[in-house]
Design an enzyme around this catalytic site. Structure first.
Site, PDB file in Angstrom:
ATOM      1  N   GLU A  34     -30.481 -18.482 -30.458  1.00 35.24           N
ATOM      2  CA  GLU A  34     -31.199 -17.370 -31.098  1.00 35.24           C
ATOM      3  C   GLU A  34     -32.623 -17.817 -31.412  1.00 35.24           C
ATOM      4  O   GLU A  34     -32.831 -18.865 -32.004  1.00 35.24           O
ATOM      5  CB  GLU A  34     -30.461 -16.940 -32.368  1.00 35.24           C
ATOM      6  CG  GLU A  34     -31.238 -16.048 -33.315  1.00 35.24           C
ATOM      7  CD  GLU A  34     -31.734 -14.731 -32.703  1.00 35.24           C
ATOM      8  OE1 GLU A  34     -30.947 -14.032 -32.066  1.00 35.24           O
ATOM      9  OE2 GLU A  34     -32.942 -14.422 -32.875  1.00 35.24           O
ATOM     10  N   ARG A 106     -27.201  -2.552 -40.264  1.00 37.24           N
ATOM     11  CA  ARG A 106     -27.128  -3.518 -39.164  1.00 37.24           C
ATOM     12  C   ARG A 106     -27.000  -4.944 -39.700  1.00 37.24           C
ATOM     13  O   ARG A 106     -26.273  -5.768 -39.150  1.00 37.24           O
ATOM     14  CB  ARG A 106     -28.371  -3.406 -38.275  1.00 37.24           C
ATOM     15  CG  ARG A 106     -28.364  -4.391 -37.096  1.00 37.24           C
ATOM     16  CD  ARG A 106     -29.685  -4.355 -36.344  1.00 37.24           C
ATOM     17  NE  ARG A 106     -29.708  -5.282 -35.214  1.00 37.24           N
ATOM     18  CZ  ARG A 106     -30.026  -6.553 -35.316  1.00 37.24           C
ATOM     19  NH1 ARG A 106     -30.328  -7.087 -36.495  1.00 37.24           N
ATOM     20  NH2 ARG A 106     -30.021  -7.336 -34.242  1.00 37.24           N
ATOM     21  N   TYR A 210     -27.628   9.440 -43.368  1.00 37.03           N
ATOM     22  CA  TYR A 210     -26.248   9.110 -43.755  1.00 37.03           C
ATOM     23  C   TYR A 210     -26.222   7.971 -44.767  1.00 37.03           C
ATOM     24  O   TYR A 210     -27.162   7.184 -44.853  1.00 37.03           O
ATOM     25  CB  TYR A 210     -25.380   8.783 -42.537  1.00 37.03           C
ATOM     26  CG  TYR A 210     -25.893   7.716 -41.601  1.00 37.03           C
ATOM     27  CD1 TYR A 210     -25.668   6.361 -41.836  1.00 37.03           C
ATOM     28  CD2 TYR A 210     -26.578   8.053 -40.442  1.00 37.03           C
ATOM     29  CE1 TYR A 210     -26.111   5.388 -40.944  1.00 37.03           C
ATOM     30  CE2 TYR A 210     -27.034   7.094 -39.546  1.00 37.03           C
ATOM     31  CZ  TYR A 210     -26.789   5.759 -39.803  1.00 37.03           C
ATOM     32  OH  TYR A 210     -27.236   4.809 -38.932  1.00 37.03           O
ATOM     33  N   ASP A 289     -28.886  -4.155 -25.099  1.00 33.52           N
ATOM     34  CA  ASP A 289     -30.214  -3.600 -24.830  1.00 33.52           C
ATOM     35  C   ASP A 289     -30.929  -4.314 -23.682  1.00 33.52           C
ATOM     36  O   ASP A 289     -31.771  -3.718 -23.007  1.00 33.52           O
ATOM     37  CB  ASP A 289     -31.085  -3.664 -26.091  1.00 33.52           C
ATOM     38  CG  ASP A 289     -30.838  -2.487 -27.029  1.00 33.52           C
ATOM     39  OD1 ASP A 289     -29.873  -1.738 -26.789  1.00 33.52           O
ATOM     40  OD2 ASP A 289     -31.605  -2.325 -27.996  1.00 33.52           O
TER      41      ASP A 289
HETATM   42  C1  LIG Z   1     -33.767   4.311 -34.512  1.00 35.66           C
HETATM   43  C2  LIG Z   1     -32.574   3.659 -33.901  1.00 35.66           C
HETATM   44  C3  LIG Z   1     -31.305   4.029 -34.333  1.00 35.66           C
HETATM   45  C4  LIG Z   1     -30.167   3.465 -33.749  1.00 35.66           C
HETATM   46  N1  LIG Z   1     -28.945   3.882 -34.167  1.00 35.66           N
HETATM   47  C5  LIG Z   1     -27.837   3.397 -33.550  1.00 35.66           C
HETATM   48  C6  LIG Z   1     -26.542   3.838 -33.956  1.00 35.66           C
HETATM   49  O1  LIG Z   1     -26.399   4.631 -34.878  1.00 35.66           O
HETATM   50  N2  LIG Z   1     -25.457   3.328 -33.298  1.00 35.66           N
HETATM   51  C7  LIG Z   1     -25.577   2.441 -32.267  1.00 35.66           C
HETATM   52  O2  LIG Z   1     -24.559   2.021 -31.693  1.00 35.66           O
HETATM   53  N3  LIG Z   1     -26.807   2.006 -31.866  1.00 35.66           N
HETATM   54  C8  LIG Z   1     -27.918   2.453 -32.475  1.00 35.66           C
HETATM   55  N4  LIG Z   1     -29.160   2.000 -32.098  1.00 35.66           N
HETATM   56  C9  LIG Z   1     -29.274   1.016 -31.001  1.00 35.66           C
HETATM   57  C10 LIG Z   1     -28.935  -0.379 -31.458  1.00 35.66           C
HETATM   58  O3  LIG Z   1     -29.693  -0.741 -32.581  1.00 35.66           O
HETATM   59  C11 LIG Z   1     -29.204  -1.370 -30.312  1.00 35.66           C
HETATM   60  O4  LIG Z   1     -28.748  -0.831 -29.102  1.00 35.66           O
HETATM   61  C12 LIG Z   1     -28.447  -2.664 -30.551  1.00 35.66           C
HETATM   62  O5  LIG Z   1     -28.813  -3.231 -31.786  1.00 35.66           O
HETATM   63  C13 LIG Z   1     -28.748  -3.657 -29.421  1.00 35.66           C
HETATM   64  O6  LIG Z   1     -28.105  -4.869 -29.690  1.00 35.66           O
HETATM   65  P1  LIG Z   1     -28.403  -6.143 -28.791  1.00 35.66           P
HETATM   66  O7  LIG Z   1     -27.539  -7.225 -29.370  1.00 35.66           O
HETATM   67  O8  LIG Z   1     -28.274  -5.804 -27.361  1.00 35.66           O
HETATM   68  O9  LIG Z   1     -29.950  -6.472 -29.024  1.00 35.66           O
HETATM   69  P2  LIG Z   1     -30.750  -6.820 -30.335  1.00 35.66           P
HETATM   70  O10 LIG Z   1     -30.136  -6.216 -31.537  1.00 35.66           O
HETATM   71  O11 LIG Z   1     -32.175  -6.495 -30.032  1.00 35.66           O
HETATM   72  O12 LIG Z   1     -30.603  -8.404 -30.486  1.00 35.66           O
HETATM   73  C14 LIG Z   1     -31.281  -9.298 -29.626  1.00 35.66           C
HETATM   74  C15 LIG Z   1     -31.311 -10.671 -30.281  1.00 35.66           C
HETATM   75  O13 LIG Z   1     -31.894 -11.579 -29.349  1.00 35.66           O
HETATM   76  C16 LIG Z   1     -32.859 -12.370 -29.989  1.00 35.66           C
HETATM   77  N5  LIG Z   1     -33.806 -12.821 -28.970  1.00 35.66           N
HETATM   78  C17 LIG Z   1     -34.822 -12.113 -28.394  1.00 35.66           C
HETATM   79  N6  LIG Z   1     -35.444 -12.859 -27.460  1.00 35.66           N
HETATM   80  C18 LIG Z   1     -34.802 -14.050 -27.433  1.00 35.66           C
HETATM   81  C19 LIG Z   1     -34.967 -15.241 -26.655  1.00 35.66           C
HETATM   82  N7  LIG Z   1     -35.923 -15.346 -25.705  1.00 35.66           N
HETATM   83  N8  LIG Z   1     -34.142 -16.289 -26.882  1.00 35.66           N
HETATM   84  C20 LIG Z   1     -33.160 -16.215 -27.834  1.00 35.66           C
HETATM   85  N9  LIG Z   1     -32.971 -15.116 -28.602  1.00 35.66           N
HETATM   86  C21 LIG Z   1     -33.769 -14.040 -28.392  1.00 35.66           C
HETATM   87  C22 LIG Z   1     -33.447 -11.464 -31.059  1.00 35.66           C
HETATM   88  O14 LIG Z   1     -34.068 -12.221 -32.086  1.00 35.66           O
HETATM   89  C23 LIG Z   1     -32.177 -10.725 -31.522  1.00 35.66           C
HETATM   90  O15 LIG Z   1     -31.516 -11.455 -32.538  1.00 35.66           O
HETATM   91  C24 LIG Z   1     -30.307   2.506 -32.708  1.00 35.66           C
HETATM   92  C25 LIG Z   1     -31.588   2.101 -32.301  1.00 35.66           C
HETATM   93  C26 LIG Z   1     -32.709   2.659 -32.897  1.00 35.66           C
HETATM   94  C27 LIG Z   1     -34.069   2.226 -32.446  1.00 35.66           C
END
Ligand SMILES: Cc1cc2nc3c(=O)[nH]c(=O)nc-3n(C[C@H](O)[C@H](O)[C@H](O)COP(=O)(O)OP(=O)(O)OC[C@H]3O[C@@H](n4cnc5c(N)ncnc54)[C@H](O)[C@@H]3O)c2cc1C
Length: 388
Positions: A34, A106, A210, A289
């Site tokens: 991370e 979150r 909510y 994502d």
């Molecule tokens: C306004 C809004 C509302 C939302 N509401 C919802 C909801 O109600 N329900 C739902 O399911 N989803 C919701 N989402 C979407 C959700 O927040 C994301 O899809 C989800 O958090 C993605 O998770 P992830 O683990 O893929 O990425 P992230 O949460 O972006 O985590 C990525 C991690 O990787 C780390 N990282 C980045 N680059 C590197 C690197 N080079 N090396 C090592 N670590 C790195 C970051 O620090 C982070 O900890 C919402 C999004 C938004 C913008």
């Protein structure tokens, strides 16, 4: 020689930590890298529908989350046009009743996943460890000084892992900004304090409200058109700016009172990955994502990341030796891509419907009322009733 069952995950977000738990449960040794030095409060509220909560419960997260997660039973759809309720969906009924619809911060979910991951000897978490140096070797992947059989990029929309394996695939700005903020539940007059999810549809904007954090805080997300200054940019938002989008000519007093209660607005430009995504190459796979950032109007971004993690672990868990990893990652992509693409499209479509104006908004409200809550809700069944 690369250890056969060793996997590195870039990113300790919701997707990366769930994947670590899922892979550890299949007997893999997992190192989570991370980039952040500390995992602290990032983001605001998340809705976690039964397709996601079902998986998290299987990994022991319900106990870890405890009362931080609220189980909601209703989604109330409101219209700014008349200020009234269009319909109220009940989440308690039907097959999905075996798993809750959670509302959580979150940070609380991440903390619960982290505590569970730290209790598992198969998982090592390295903070302050950005992944940027990746090299494919004859029998694995070298990530900095680590040699592993597989690398999972769960490093978010601006994924360094994706940049390495798919440099041409880049997130695109959606033209929309999410304003995110919170307030104390007590800051809202009782008659407008939501007990479940409340969705307000209005001209070229919508608002989702909510409770979370054991009901003590209220989460608000307002989606409006806007411009992004630079990729990944986000910034504090000024109250006057958001009021321009929620003016009293178009928005009823209740919605405006909720917006006025927030004093910590932040603006998040919404970037999305193209449909179809980029899922894997050789021994490297993407998840969450990094593969499929989407507009949040189906509230499924984290949900899809959680599902990805479970499917990925299942595919890799079926391998008998290290030579089968590439085929397992290809199978993971085949299993995930159609469903996630459908969710991405549905999310975009919902945004357009929520933002209709004038006679089209009247037609939308009429059709929703005619359809009624049962039929409207049934349109989500294919998402919520998903099981591994
Ligand atoms: C306004 C809004 C509302 C939302 N509401 C919802 C909801 O109600 N329900 C739902 O399911 N989803 C919701 N989402 C979407 C959700 O927040 C994301 O899809 C989800 O958090 C993605 O998770 P992830 O683990 O893929 O990425 P992230 O949460 O972006 O985590 C990525 C991690 O990787 C780390 N990282 C980045 N680059 C590197 C690197 N080079 N090396 C090592 N670590 C790195 C970051 O620090 C982070 O900890 C919402 C999004 C938004 C913008």
């Amino acid at each position: 020689m690369t250890p056969p069952r060793a996997i590195a995950i870039a990113g300790a977000g919701i997707g990366g930590l769930t994947a670590a738990l899922a892979l550890a449960a299949k007997g893999f040794r997992v190192t989570v890298l991370e980039k952040a030095e500390r995992l602290e409060e990032v983001g605001t509220g998340l809705q976690l529908s039964p397709n996601a909560s079902r998986i998290l419960i299987a990994y022991g997260i319900a106990e870890r989350l405890g009362s931080h997660a609220i189980t909601t039973r209703t989604v109330t759809i409101m219209t700014a046009r008349s200020g009234g309720e269009v319909t109220r969906l009940s989440l308690a009924a039907s097959a999905r009743a075996d798993a809750p619809y959670w509302l959580a911060h979150r940070a609380d979910l991440q903390a619960a996943l982290l505590t569970e991951a730290r209790s598992r000897p198969e998982i090592e978490l390295r903070l302050a460890s950005p992944v940027d140096d990746i090299e494919t070797t004859a029998d694995g992947v070298r990530v900095g000084d680590l040699e592993v059989g597989t690398l999972i990029g769960a490093d978010g929309a601006w994924s360094a892992v994706r940049n390495k394996v798919f440099p041409d695939v880049q997130p695109q700005f959606s033209g929309l900004i999410a304003w995110r903020g919170t307030c104390d539940a007590d800051a809202l007059p009782k008659h407008i304090r939501p007990s479940g999810v409340q969705l307000w549809m209005g001209p070229r904007a919508h608002l989702v409200v909510y409770p979370m954090s054991a009901g003590q805080r209220i989460n608000m997300v307002a989606i409006v058109p806007g411009e992004a200054l630079a990729p990944g940019w986000n910034a504090p938002g000024a109250r006057d700016d958001i009021n321009l989008h929620f003016d009293h000519a178009h928005w009823p007093a209740d919605a405006r009172a909720m917006i006025a209660a927030v004093d910590n607005w932040g603006r998040w430009p919404l970037y999305t990955m193209p449909d179809g995504g980029a899922w894997h190459r050789g021994r490297v796979a993407l998840l969450g994502d990094a593969a499929h950032a989407m507009v949040p109007f189906a509230a499924q971004g984290a949900g899809m990341a959680i599902e990805d993690a479970a499917v990925l672990a299942q595919c890799l868990g079926e391998t008998k030796n290290d030579g089968e990893v590439t085929a397992a990652l290809a199978r993971y992509a085949v299993l995930r891509e159609p469903r996630v693409t459908r969710v991405q499209r549905m999310a975009r479509q919902q945004g357009k419907i929520y933002h209709l104006q004038g006679p089209m908004a009247l037609a939308r409200d009429t059709v929703m009322r005619l359809l009624g809550p049962r039929r409207l809700q049934a349109r989500q069944d294919w998402i919520y009733n998903w099981r591994l």
